[in-house]
Write an enzyme that holds these catalytic residues in place. Sequence first.
Site, mmCIF file in Angstrom:
data_model
loop_
_atom_site.group_PDB
_atom_site.id
_atom_site.type_symbol
_atom_site.label_atom_id
_atom_site.label_comp_id
_atom_site.label_asym_id
_atom_site.label_seq_id
_atom_site.Cartn_x
_atom_site.Cartn_y
_atom_site.Cartn_z
ATOM 1 N N GLU A 11 0.819 -1.213 0.000
ATOM 2 C CA GLU A 11 0.000 0.000 0.000
ATOM 3 C C GLU A 11 0.858 1.270 0.000
ATOM 4 O O GLU A 11 0.622 2.214 0.755
ATOM 5 C CB GLU A 11 -0.965 -0.001 1.187
ATOM 6 C CG GLU A 11 -1.940 -1.171 1.118
ATOM 7 C CD GLU A 11 -3.026 -1.149 2.176
ATOM 8 O OE1 GLU A 11 -2.789 -0.605 3.265
ATOM 9 O OE2 GLU A 11 -4.105 -1.707 1.912
ATOM 10 N N ASP B 17 -8.483 -8.736 3.624
ATOM 11 C CA ASP B 17 -8.288 -7.590 4.515
ATOM 12 C C ASP B 17 -9.480 -7.416 5.453
ATOM 13 O O ASP B 17 -10.277 -6.501 5.248
ATOM 14 C CB ASP B 17 -8.090 -6.327 3.656
ATOM 15 C CG ASP B 17 -7.623 -5.143 4.483
ATOM 16 O OD1 ASP B 17 -7.362 -5.324 5.680
ATOM 17 O OD2 ASP B 17 -7.521 -4.043 3.919
ATOM 18 N N GLU C 61 -13.190 -1.744 11.459
ATOM 19 C CA GLU C 61 -13.048 -1.004 10.200
ATOM 20 C C GLU C 61 -14.106 -1.385 9.168
ATOM 21 O O GLU C 61 -14.755 -0.511 8.585
ATOM 22 C CB GLU C 61 -11.650 -1.262 9.631
ATOM 23 C CG GLU C 61 -11.453 -0.656 8.260
ATOM 24 C CD GLU C 61 -10.063 -0.932 7.692
ATOM 25 O OE1 GLU C 61 -9.221 -1.515 8.395
ATOM 26 O OE2 GLU C 61 -9.826 -0.556 6.537
HETATM 27 C C1 GCV Z 1 -2.941 0.874 8.321
HETATM 28 C C2 GCV Z 1 -6.291 -1.830 5.342
HETATM 29 C C3 GCV Z 1 -6.700 -0.542 5.992
HETATM 30 C C4 GCV Z 1 -5.554 0.422 6.100
HETATM 31 C C5 GCV Z 1 -4.440 -0.272 6.860
HETATM 32 C C6 GCV Z 1 -4.057 -1.545 6.128
HETATM 33 C C7 GCV Z 1 -3.025 -2.339 6.882
HETATM 34 O O1 GCV Z 1 -6.004 -1.626 4.002
HETATM 35 O O2 GCV Z 1 -7.751 0.019 5.278
HETATM 36 O O3 GCV Z 1 -6.004 1.557 6.772
HETATM 37 O O4 GCV Z 1 -3.338 0.573 7.009
HETATM 38 O O5 GCV Z 1 -5.194 -2.364 5.992
HETATM 39 O O6 GCV Z 1 -3.414 -3.276 7.558
HETATM 40 O O7 GCV Z 1 -1.858 -2.034 6.790
#
Ligand code: GCV
Length: 824
Positions: A303, A382, A410
């Site tokens: 990411e 995720d 989340e």
């Molecule tokens: C902290 C997901 C979340 C991100 C998070 C990522 C991760 O994509 O939406 O906010 O980043 O996971 O676990 O690194």
Amino acid sequence: MFLRKLGMVAALLLPASLNAETGYDAWLRYAPLDDAVASQYRSTLPPTITILGSGPLQQSAQQELIRGVHGMLSRTLRVESDVSNEPSIVLGTLDQIRRRFTLTASIPPDGYWLKSTTLNGARHIVITAANDSGVLYGSFGLLRKVALHESIAELDEKQSPAVSIRWINQWDNLNGTIERGYGGPSIFWENGHVREDLKRVNDYGRMLASVSINGCSINNVNADTRVLSSDLIPQIARIAGAFRAWGVKVALAVDFGSPKTLGGLDTYDPLDPSVAAWWKSKVDEIYRVIPDFGGFVLKADSEGRVGPSTYGRTHADAANVVARALKPHGGVIFYRGFVYDHHMDWENPKNDRARAAYDNFRELDGKFDDNVIIQIKNGPIDFQVREPASPLFGALDKTREAIELQITQEYFGQARHLVFLGPMWKETLEFDMRIRDRATPVKKLVAGFVGVSNVGTNENWYGNQMSQANLYGFGRLGWNADLTAGRIVDEWTRQTFGDDPVVTKAVVDMQLTSWRTYENYTGPLGLQTLTDIVGNHYGVAVEASERNGWGQWHKADANGVGFDRSVATGTGFIGQYSSSVMKVYESLASCPDDLVLFMHHVPYTYKLHSGKTAIQHIYDSHYEGAETVARYLRNWKALKGRVDDDRYKDVLAQLEYQAGQAVVWRDAVNNWFFKESGVADTKGRVGRHPDRIEAEAMTLGGYVAKPVTPWESASGATAIECAEATCTASFKYNGEPGWRDLLVQYFDQQDGVSHFRIWVANQLVDEWFAADRLPTRKVDSSSSTRRTIHGVALRKGDEIRIEGIPDGRETAALDYVEIVAAEN
Ligand code: GCV
């Protein structure tokens, strides 16, 4: 048993008044026990307490016991400096205990032994362990027994944790915000530095210790390089100090580019000796100030985070260079298995994000140092509403691995929906990977538990009283993964709300069924959550996951739905499991319904094992989910007077909101699939709302009808918005006379507080302000919310008029009014 019965009888007598509570104390309230129950304990519990050690953990344990006994039994334990002839609660490590008592045992680190024993005629309760942490956990264990009305008369109970590493990750940014945090700003950070007042850190440490959590990384895994700066390290030492009395080691998430961005080197290549030297000197600097520092968490090559791929190096190279710096100090590095390409070509049917963790790490098994732990999310994508267990759990023979679970909700309605994740975590932990064709549940493969918690400064930590059960459940499973979700939630409920069996039954029922319920009204059958995955991860947006590189694709189109991950015709993901598991998922004949669309692409009319077609299941589950939340709300209302007023009202408001939001989800997902598939709901509900008057069909004064994006977010794909000082929308009631509830579906964005007023036959019946802070600035499914006006006497021909007064950028938008028979 006797105590439990007494408790039940006592609980039938409702207390005249219940104290106001905020939720701050979570499950550690130590509320007074009913007198009859308390008197049983008063007669068994020794009146004095002695610690044989002098360290901070034993002192915390002693203070906690004094506090708990005082709260629950109205008795103040008397502190004695040594064991005497008086009965006492005696705390000490096995070595210390052996000097006074003839007690020996072998207890693993962090485990404890609660033992009733006699010395010189006096009856003592001994809490002993191999180390001070164990003594602390044993003390919490004893208090838990009292809170749960279990007998402490003849104690001989040994417990030890399933895994030695039980950590929390907080995703706090140095400016005080929290990524995916829903309980307010950070308790650790503000404006780029550590907060002055760390009282909440101390209290959080206490909560964590009570469920045996022993480490906490205090900053976002999307790490700010500055966290390792020499200015901040002494400040971080203050956090370590606040946690220390609870045995919680402080840890940090680090940016792999730090040697360059912070250290001024021209490289962060893990094989470059200057980089290794930089990590070593930085780690030495930390340990000089924080001798019990826990270690690092590292998100690399994921990411947008930099990683070893910049230099063509492996994840093992990256992990080891940091691990070697930590090793001499006893520190560990959690290297995240969450590595994937978020720019994948979605047109390529072989591309599959679910494959990524396994593909990235499988070949590296055996190449990691022994203080590296690969941190693996429960599922391969995720934290979606349902995923299979990550195949990576079964693929690392020679590498330590930890399971990463997300406590912060989340993808689970954030702080606004009640979703207890214990049953979901249990499914993953119990999932049998069948390695070498032998029983290998995930819980036996992991050496650590990591929970992404994200508490904030909200009085109840998560912004939702019920969400605390997830932290409690995480901790309890890290201690003993064999515990059932039912047992955990029963414990949590009784400690959190008291021992009224009526309350316990209602809360346990809600919590235990809430994951399935949430799945039912969001993304069932393995579709994943169906939320806005490129935005707030909150409201519904069925297509948000499609046609982009993020790889959370569900591949629903006019002809069918689901992602073909089979070996035979799909991406081959299923082949990452052992052959016995692979066989189950590969064939539609054996693939469980719950995951069928995660594993396969099928026509809408495909018949599930349940006998329903896939599309009918989608329709039915959404109605069932929304109805179940409506039932939660009714059941909660029945608890009025049995739960303290403040928490009663908090949860009531939360459930009222959730019940409305579940209908938004139901309609959006069902309408979307109805339009896409063209297959009608056999029960005739989808797309038909006879009790609903669309706002755009009302007589509008100033309001303007506008299309909503995505279209499924609003009933009829349209809302009305007001661009003037005041607007009105009115219509005539044409139904039968009687008591009716008016459900007004409106939009409450973040940036403004619109005002609504509603008249029936020229009589003002309600007014309210759209003052919530839902996570969107748009008129969409995240801002769509509901106001219920109960029990209005309606007559045929009555005019119903709504006045909307916009504020700021909020347009007092309306979706529809639904008129239903008044609830009793
Ligand atoms: C902290 C997901 C979340 C991100 C998070 C990522 C991760 O994509 O939406 O906010 O980043 O996971 O676990 O690194």
